[in-house]
Write a protein that holds these residues in place. Structure first.
Motif, short mmCIF file in Angstrom:
data_model
loop_
_atom_site.label_atom_id
_atom_site.label_comp_id
_atom_site.label_asym_id
_atom_site.label_seq_id
_atom_site.Cartn_x
_atom_site.Cartn_y
_atom_site.Cartn_z
N MET A 34 56.43 -112.34 -0.34
CA MET A 34 56.15 -111.23 0.56
C MET A 34 57.37 -110.31 0.65
SD MET A 34 53.12 -112.05 1.81
CE MET A 34 52.12 -113.55 1.74
N GLY A 35 57.13 -109.02 0.78
CA GLY A 35 58.24 -108.09 0.96
C GLY A 35 57.72 -106.73 1.40
N MET A 36 58.63 -105.81 1.61
CA MET A 36 58.23 -104.45 1.96
C MET A 36 57.70 -103.73 0.72
SD MET A 36 58.72 -104.35 5.17
CE MET A 36 58.66 -102.60 5.62
N PRO A 37 56.82 -102.75 0.89
CA PRO A 37 56.30 -102.02 -0.28
C PRO A 37 57.43 -101.43 -1.11
CG PRO A 37 55.06 -101.47 1.71
CD PRO A 37 56.24 -102.27 2.16
N HIS A 38 57.30 -101.55 -2.44
CA HIS A 38 58.35 -101.00 -3.32
C HIS A 38 57.88 -99.76 -4.05
CE1 HIS A 38 56.21 -102.93 -6.64
NE2 HIS A 38 56.29 -104.08 -6.03
N GLY A 39 56.59 -99.44 -4.01
CA GLY A 39 56.10 -98.17 -4.54
C GLY A 39 56.11 -98.04 -6.04
#
Length: 420
Positions: free
Chosen positions: A334-339
């Motif tokens: 899981m992580g923040m969106p990297h785009g």
């Protein structure tokens, strides 16, 4: 009322753990765990029917359901084929079992149900997303068919952030109540914003509890991880003797492992240790507080989820039984969106470094299983650093029901006074 936990209070507890020269005064001695719990067909069957079907289990991430009708087939536990589907107003879960002759409603791991219908591929019995039977080919050939009584068997499905959990027990307490002691500590990781980064699995030649136990203690660091974080002498990245653990209700727990001086998180792998969790090039979860940024912090959500949490993303480690002496570990990052369309190199490096540690953890487990099956393996003796293992075993017995467990397979409950 206890004082709020801070970096300073944790450092004091770590200092106490490092300095003590004997077993902690007042902490109960941990009885031996019967070895047969790892190899007994009777105990394994009790787990399948009385443990896994009565606890909250991670099933999927909301990102796996891009539109209404998207589904994920859950097959984590033998005897529990379940489908989770996105509906107009949320999510629903059912046994993946047609009420006609038991055909599977879906056969793929993930997919989409057209027309907001679940259709059995065997004879085309059709259900809506409430689980109601709405279509039967050649219904005239069934005597006295009451479609209202032939619906799908529903399973509880509730969300924790973007994580979907299922529970086959209709009488189970709500998920929010079940995780109430660890949920406030995980809120800082902005669970509603986390996206899926990567997913993969390991098949393991051992009982699921042998696999789970390996991730519930730090006693093994200086031996199993000698090539990485457990390098001997001044190159050792962590101080396992300073570990601080918390035992919570419902079998949950937390582990705080301090770094040694000079080994705090950094952006790239050290030439000396070859290990880092990597911070550069990965979006930070800005809401994360100081404790996970200062110490290696991990939570266990009973019965089978462990997560070492980092301020720039982390894995869920899920331990599933595939047989009495085999298991599977799913790793869900899981992580923040990297785009980006492809996984960024920084994430690839972070995951690769973590997998080095996982490979070390898994190395000894097949041999442990073989030993567990020998007559020489009569009991498991866990120490104070391994108390999370005993805590989990106590909860296993509570969920199954001690009266259903043969006396020689039970563990003695001794940790009630140690639960925070």
């Amino acid at each position: 009322m206890s004082k709020p936990e801070t970096i300073e209070t944790l450092r004091a507890r770590i200092a106490y753990e490092k300095a003590r020269t004997g077993y902690p005064e007042g902490f109960p001695a941990l009885p031996e765990i019967p070895a047969q719990r790892y190899v007994s067909p009777k105990f394994y069957q009790l787990e399948l029917t009385r443990l896994w079907q009565k606890t909250w289990l991670y099933a999927a991430h909301k990102e796996q359901f891009p539109e209404v009708g998207s589904y994920v087939a859950f097959d984590g536990v033998p005897g529990m084929p379940i489908i989770v589907v996105r509906t107009d107003d949320g999510f629903a879960a059912f046994y993946n079992t047609c009420a006609h002759r038991g055909g599977c409603l879906v056969t793929e791991k993930e997919g989409h149900c057209p027309g907001k219908r679940l259709v059995c591929g065997y004879h085309a019995w059709t259900y809506d997303f409430e689980g109601k039977l709405i279509g039967v080919p050649d219904q005239r050939d069934f005597a006295n068919l009451d479609k209202s009584k032939r619906g799908l068997t529903r399973v509880r499905c509730e969300a924790w952030g973007n994580w979907l959990f299922i529970n086959a027990d209709p009488e189970a307490s709500p998920l929010a109540d079940y995780v109430r002691r660890i949920a406030p500590q995980l809120e800082q990781f902005d669970l509603d914003s986390l996206v899926l980064i990567d997913r993969y699995s390991y098949d393991c030649a051992c009982n699921w509890k042998i696999l789970m136990d390996a991730f519930a203690e730090n006693y093994h660091f200086v031996s199993v991880h000698r090539g990485t974080v457990g390098l001997p002498g001044p190159k050792c990245a962590v101080e396992h003797r300073g570990t601080v653990m918390a035992l919570y209700e419902n079998g949950h727990s937390r582990n705080i492992l301090p770094w040694n001086d000079g080994f705090e998180p950094r952006e790239s792998a050290s030439e000396e240790t070859g290990f880092s969790m990597g911070m550069g090039g990965i979006a930070d979860i800005e809401t994360v507080g100081p404790i996970p940024r200062t110490f290696i912090t991990a939570f266990t959500c009973f019965p089978n989820l462990t997560t070492p949490v980092y301020a720039n993303g982390f894995p869920l480690l899920l331990f599933w039984p595939t047989g009495i002496n085999t298991s599977r570990m799913d790793v869900v990052w899981m992580g923040m969106p990297h785009g980006e369309a492809q996984l960024p190199d920084a994430w690839k490096e972070k995951i690769a470094q973590f997998n080095v540690i996982l490979d070390e953890d898994l190395t000894y487990l097949p041999s442990v299983q073989k030993s567990a099956e020998s007559p020489a393996f009569r009991s498991v003796l866990v120490n104070y650093q391994e108390r999370r293992i005993y805590h989990a075993h106590e909860q296993i017995d509570r969920v199954i029901g001690p009266d259903l467990i043969p006396p020689h397979l039970r563990v003695e409950p001794v940790l009630a006074g140690a639960i925070e």
